[in-house]
Design an enzyme around this catalytic site. Structure first.
Site, PDB file in Angstrom:
ATOM      1  N   THR A  17      24.888   5.408  50.242  1.00 25.52           N
ATOM      2  CA  THR A  17      25.299   5.112  48.871  1.00 25.52           C
ATOM      3  C   THR A  17      26.058   6.300  48.290  1.00 25.52           C
ATOM      4  OG1 THR A  17      23.121   5.864  48.212  1.00 25.52           O
ATOM      5  CG2 THR A  17      23.413   3.503  48.379  1.00 25.52           C
ATOM      6  N   SER A 239      20.757  13.296  43.139  1.00 25.06           N
ATOM      7  CA  SER A 239      21.228  12.041  43.699  1.00 25.06           C
ATOM      8  C   SER A 239      22.655  11.825  43.223  1.00 25.06           C
ATOM      9  CB  SER A 239      20.355  10.870  43.223  1.00 25.06           C
ATOM     10  OG  SER A 239      20.549  10.682  41.837  1.00 25.06           O
ATOM     11  N   LYS A 240      23.235  10.767  43.750  1.00 29.20           N
ATOM     12  CA  LYS A 240      24.588  10.438  43.316  1.00 29.20           C
ATOM     13  C   LYS A 240      24.592  10.169  41.805  1.00 29.20           C
ATOM     14  CE  LYS A 240      27.132   6.578  44.059  1.00 29.20           C
ATOM     15  NZ  LYS A 240      27.551   5.424  44.842  1.00 29.20           N
ATOM     16  N   GLN A 241      23.521   9.494  41.339  1.00 30.64           N
ATOM     17  CA  GLN A 241      23.435   9.134  39.916  1.00 30.64           C
ATOM     18  C   GLN A 241      23.370  10.375  39.030  1.00 30.64           C
ATOM     19  OE1 GLN A 241      21.531   7.549  42.307  1.00 30.64           O
ATOM     20  NE2 GLN A 241      22.876   5.772  42.266  1.00 30.64           N
ATOM     21  N   LEU A 243      24.762  13.079  39.753  1.00 32.73           N
ATOM     22  CA  LEU A 243      26.002  13.802  40.067  1.00 32.73           C
ATOM     23  C   LEU A 243      25.797  15.052  40.919  1.00 32.73           C
ATOM     24  CD1 LEU A 243      27.712  13.504  36.546  1.00 32.73           C
ATOM     25  CD2 LEU A 243      27.909  11.942  38.486  1.00 32.73           C
TER      26      LEU A 243
END
Ligand code: GLU
Length: 298
Positions: A17, A239-241, A243
């Protein structure tokens, strides 16, 4: 190093993801060192189960980054996107055994009951004993028992949940037609003969339900070790969320040194190249030095 343990089979199971970041790299390093320092195997499984959430090119990028860091995995990389038949067979077994059932409830109906658990809403059990007339199954759920299920985590200690109150009957096949992570991870860990799961502490909350599912599927016992959560300065999981920046393979030696430090292993300054760092880490690795609590990455 102790005598090689040929029965040890560990794994790293990234979801594509997003790209590898400091948190996922640190988890990979910990699971790799634990497997290799015990003379065990280390498998790689790409958890590409949720196309809408995936990032194009991430799976290949993760593999190339792991290679650049010098990770060596056993066997071919396994892709969950090619294993739907195994998940289907497991669901059918659970239905036959009376452990899984079709659920016709919408998210809104479930929220309306207001039962909050440790990991989101707890399913109130509406369809547990059959669908109401005129309803058809949207998702498939596993029945969880009305009891406490605990286990001894090698790093976090004893961890238990009252499955019905804390988690509730959980989804195996989602209403949108995708397989749930919870089902796929357990099916694959059984099918690949994994003996030791070493992963991030964010998945501690998923473990009791995964142990219950494993039991329903007749899987053998398994050991767990949840590495410390990597958080940013605001205390959020990297996480990606949130950043988290992707790690750069060009700085592999520096990144590996940092990952080891976060895991309680400070390599001496004269250990510099990637190869030297790995060799130092393999001889010095000990779970007893790894902190259990969150590690802040600034
Ligand atoms: N694919 C999961 C993740 O990236 C990890 C699954 C696991 O290690 O059990 O968070």
């Amino acid at each position: 190093m102790s005598a090689p343990d040929f029965s040890y089979r560990g794994r790293f199971a990234p979801s594509p993801t997003g790209l590898l970041h400091a948190g996922s790299l640190t988890t990979a390093v910990g699971s790799y060192l634990e497997a290799r320092s015990r003379g065990g195997q280390w498998l790689l499984r790409m958890e590409d189960l949720d196309p809408p959430r995936e990032m194009p090119g991430a799976a290949t990028n993760i593999l190339r980054t792991l290679e650049a860091f010098g990770f060596e995995w056993d066997g071919e990389v396994v892709y969950q996107s090619q294993r739907h038949h195994l998940y289907r067979a497991a669901l059918e077994q659970l239905i036959r055994q009376g452990d899984a059932y079709g659920c016709g409830c919408s998210r809104k109906e479930i929220s309306a009951h207001g039962l909050r658990g440790l990991d989101g809403m707890v399913y109130p059990g509406t369809c547990r004993h059959g669908l109401a007339p005129g309803r058809s199954p949207r998702a498939w759920r596993l029945k969880v028992p009305d009891r406490t299920l605990g286990f001894e985590d090698r790093l976090q200690g004893y961890y238990a949940q009252q499955l019905q109150q804390d988690i509730g009957d959980f989804v195996l096949l989602r209403a949108d037609g995708f397989w749930a992570y919870q089902l796929a991870v357990v099916v694959d860990d059984i099918e690949q003969g994994i003996s030791d799961i070493v992963r991030g502490a964010d998945l501690l909350v998923s473990t009791p339900r995964q142990l219950w599912l494993r039991q329903c599927l007749g899987g053998p016992a398994i050991s767990h070790c949840h590495l410390p959560l990597m958080v940013n300065l605001a205390g959020e999981k990297l996480s990606k969320q949130t950043l988290a920046p992707a790690i750069s393979p060009r700085l592999a030696a520096d990144e590996l040194r940092l990952a080891l430090l976060r895991l309680g292993h400070a390599a001496p300054a004269d250990v510099q190249s990637l190869a030297e760092l790995w060799s130092w880490a393999l001889t010095h690795w000990s779970l007893s030095r790894v902190p259990a609590g969150p590690v802040v990455i600034g």
